[in-house]
Write an enzyme that holds these catalytic residues in place. Structure first.
Site, PDB file in Angstrom:
ATOM      1  N   SER A   1      -6.103   1.888 -12.046  1.00  8.36           N
ATOM      2  CA  SER A   1      -5.149   0.896 -11.550  1.00  8.36           C
ATOM      3  C   SER A   1      -3.895   0.755 -12.398  1.00  8.36           C
ATOM      4  O   SER A   1      -2.848   0.398 -11.890  1.00  8.36           O
ATOM      5  CB  SER A   1      -5.838  -0.455 -11.423  1.00  8.36           C
ATOM      6  OG  SER A   1      -6.418  -0.836 -12.646  1.00  8.36           O
TER       7      SER A   1
ATOM      8  N   HIS B   1      -7.357   1.831  -5.031  1.00  8.51           N
ATOM      9  CA  HIS B   1      -5.926   2.169  -5.057  1.00  8.51           C
ATOM     10  C   HIS B   1      -5.598   3.453  -4.301  1.00  8.51           C
ATOM     11  O   HIS B   1      -4.433   3.857  -4.246  1.00  8.51           O
ATOM     12  CB  HIS B   1      -5.450   2.284  -6.513  1.00  8.51           C
ATOM     13  CG  HIS B   1      -5.582   0.995  -7.245  1.00  8.51           C
ATOM     14  ND1 HIS B   1      -4.597   0.033  -7.257  1.00  8.51           N
ATOM     15  CD2 HIS B   1      -6.622   0.475  -7.960  1.00  8.51           C
ATOM     16  CE1 HIS B   1      -5.006  -1.009  -7.949  1.00  8.51           C
ATOM     17  NE2 HIS B   1      -6.230  -0.765  -8.391  1.00  8.51           N
TER      18      HIS B   1
ATOM     19  N   LYS C   1      -5.141  -4.665  -1.159  1.00 10.39           N
ATOM     20  CA  LYS C   1      -4.032  -3.800  -1.575  1.00 10.39           C
ATOM     21  C   LYS C   1      -3.408  -3.211  -0.305  1.00 10.39           C
ATOM     22  O   LYS C   1      -2.724  -3.943   0.402  1.00 10.39           O
ATOM     23  CB  LYS C   1      -4.549  -2.780  -2.586  1.00 10.39           C
ATOM     24  CG  LYS C   1      -5.259  -3.510  -3.755  1.00 10.39           C
ATOM     25  CD  LYS C   1      -5.645  -2.635  -4.877  1.00 10.39           C
ATOM     26  CE  LYS C   1      -6.588  -3.338  -5.837  1.00 10.39           C
ATOM     27  NZ  LYS C   1      -6.151  -4.575  -6.434  1.00 10.39           N
TER      28      LYS C   1
HETATM   29  C1  LIG Z   1     -10.149  -0.461  -9.127  1.00  5.79           C
HETATM   30  C2  LIG Z   1     -10.357  -1.857  -8.619  1.00  5.79           C
HETATM   31  N1  LIG Z   1     -11.559  -2.187  -8.135  1.00  5.79           N
HETATM   32  C3  LIG Z   1     -11.802  -3.420  -7.670  1.00  5.79           C
HETATM   33  C4  LIG Z   1     -10.832  -4.396  -7.664  1.00  5.79           C
HETATM   34  C5  LIG Z   1     -11.135  -5.757  -7.146  1.00  5.79           C
HETATM   35  O1  LIG Z   1     -10.428  -5.978  -5.955  1.00  5.79           O
HETATM   36  P1  LIG Z   1     -10.025  -7.419  -5.440  1.00  5.79           P
HETATM   37  O2  LIG Z   1      -8.869  -7.888  -6.277  1.00  5.79           O
HETATM   38  O3  LIG Z   1      -9.629  -7.171  -4.025  1.00  5.79           O
HETATM   39  O4  LIG Z   1     -11.213  -8.306  -5.583  1.00  5.79           O
HETATM   40  C6  LIG Z   1      -9.559  -4.090  -8.157  1.00  5.79           C
HETATM   41  C7  LIG Z   1      -8.505  -5.112  -8.183  1.00  5.79           C
HETATM   42  O5  LIG Z   1      -7.608  -5.136  -8.940  1.00  5.79           O
HETATM   43  C8  LIG Z   1      -9.317  -2.783  -8.652  1.00  5.79           C
HETATM   44  O6  LIG Z   1      -8.118  -2.440  -9.153  1.00  5.79           O
END
Ligand SMILES: Cc1ncc(COP(=O)(O)O)c(C=O)c1O
Length: 400
Positions: free
Chosen positions: A164, A192, A223
């Site tokens: 991320s 992502h 996202k």
């Molecule tokens: C790689 C990854 N997995 C899971 C999540 C969790 O997603 P959410 O913010 O929709 O709960 C994120 C959020 O930043 C993320 O970047």
């Protein structure tokens, strides 16, 4: 904090690629609205209709009173689109990761192998899981650990497809080959990559042609899919098991109607309009990265829509984020411990709705910053490693 505290900025309104903050229009280069769908007319209309049909809340767990036909329709669409037997929708993607790892980790003899740089939700899921958890750095390190025995059918290997903060993309083909050799189950978080990579935005596992080797696919709606919530998709038997055992699904309220409808509409828009949207995001990512490279920034060879610029000092990254805001650009400072000490970043991400004018204006701002703070040329093979954080930029600075 020397006027440079960079978090919890209160946005006043948003049109997606431009937001209003401190009474000014600001170009948004810090969001995960990768397809720019948060303001798409079909997504807005679907969310409004769902409020009319179901009200504003599920007021309870999906397990009990909070399960909507809309959730089931969303799950069916996700399963079909990603080619799995079933999908399971959670009210936050974070809850999906922690819940799934916790639940599967309770299985007899289970063992979780988790990539060191995995997202916090995967780290916390592995922490919750009562089984043994081993960390690995990359496919080579994983293989070294696996090679001690022949069969790993009790193991779950958990990886992020697109990191991320840096935009680094995992070598999924190598993980897929290891899975075939050692028989573990593979869990891929493509938060992502979905929406950006693969045919019609199906994600990184399709881009790299490894979908047959991914047992559980995780995605978020927060996202590219312009909503909130998340899902896991996989075999019917596994998803059924998760549906009845996962505490972070059973003991929390269902995804609100407007959010479920927005995610479903965004998924449908993505499928229909992918041919138009995807080239725009790729072109914007190429243009933006090339512009930053030409200024002299080290952008870490990103090949995704997430483009980091290495700054080094933690407090300098904070100061730069403030300076950028003053010049009408929103970007995210990423300090230690999210990245190694002394390798702080300014993280940027582009959307298809950014115009060349937006990007050129932002490049002007990044160019001023580059000169103002004499950003060093970073050598990828010899990145700075600091033993303590640098807070010197919290002192008032003279700028020109
Ligand atoms: C790689 C990854 N997995 C899971 C999540 C969790 O997603 P959410 O913010 O929709 O709960 C994120 C959020 O930043 C993320 O970047």
């Amino acid at each position: 904090m020397a006027g440079i505290y960079p978090f919890f900025h209160p946005l006043e309104s948003s049109e997606g690629s431009v937001v209003q903050l401190e009474g000014k229009d600001i170009i948004m280069l810090g969001s995960n609205n990768y397809l720019g769908l948060t303001h798409h007319p079909k997504v807005l209309a679907a969310a409004k209709q769902a409020i009319n049909d179901f009200g504003t809340s599920c007021t309870g767990s999906r397990f009990l009173n909070g399960n909507l036909k809309l959730h089931l329709k969303l799950e069916e669409n996700l399963a079909n689109f990603f080619g799995y037997e079933q999908a399971l929708v959670f009210s936050a993607a974070f809850l999906a990761n922690i819940g799934v790892l916790d639940t599967l980790g309770k299985h007899q003899d289970a063992i979780i192998f988790s990539e060191k740089e995995n997202h916090a939700s995967l780290i916390d899921g592995a922490r919750l899981a009562p089984c043994e958890v081993r960390l690995f750095e990359d496919p080579d390190d994983l293989e070294k650990q696996l090679s001690k025995q022949e069969n790993w059918s009790n193991a779950l290997v958990v990886i992020d497809a697109v990191f991320s903060m840096t935009g680094r993309i995992a070598k999924l083909k190598e993980f897929a080959a290891l899975r075939r050799q050692y028989g573990f189950r593979l869990y891929v978080d493509d938060a992502h990559g979905i929406g950006v990579f693969g045919p019609q935005g199906r994600g990184t596992i399709f881009e790299q042609g490894v979908q047959q080797d991914v047992d559980l696919l995780f995605g978020t709606f927060s996202k590219a899919l312009a909503s909130v919530g998340g899902f896991v998709a996989g075999e019917k038997m596994v998803i059924d098991y998760l549906r009845h055992k996962t505490r972070s699904l059973i003991f929390t309220a269902g995804l609100p109607p407007a959010s479920a409808a927005a995610a479903l509409a965004a998924l449908q828009v993505m499928q229909k309009e992918a041919d138009e949207i995807l080239p725009k995001i790729r072109e914007n990512a190429r243009y933006w990265k090339q512009g930053l490279d030409e200024i002299g920034y080290y952008t870490m060879d990103s090949v995704s829509q997430i483009i980091p610029t290495m700054i080094g000092s933690e407090s300098l990254a904070f100061r730069i984020a403030r300076d950028l805001l003053d010049m009408g650009v929103f970007a995210i400072p990423v300090p230690y411990p999210v990245v190694p000490c002394g390798q702080s970043l300014i993280r940027t991400s582009v959307m298809p709705t950014h115009t060349k004018e937006h990007l050129d204006k932002a490049l002007d701002a990044f160019s001023i910053i580059y000169k103002r703070y004499s950003i060093p040329k970073f050598d990828p093979d010899n990145l700075p490693v600091a033993d303590k954080e640098d807070w010197s930029y919290f002192m008032p600075q003279k700028t020109n």
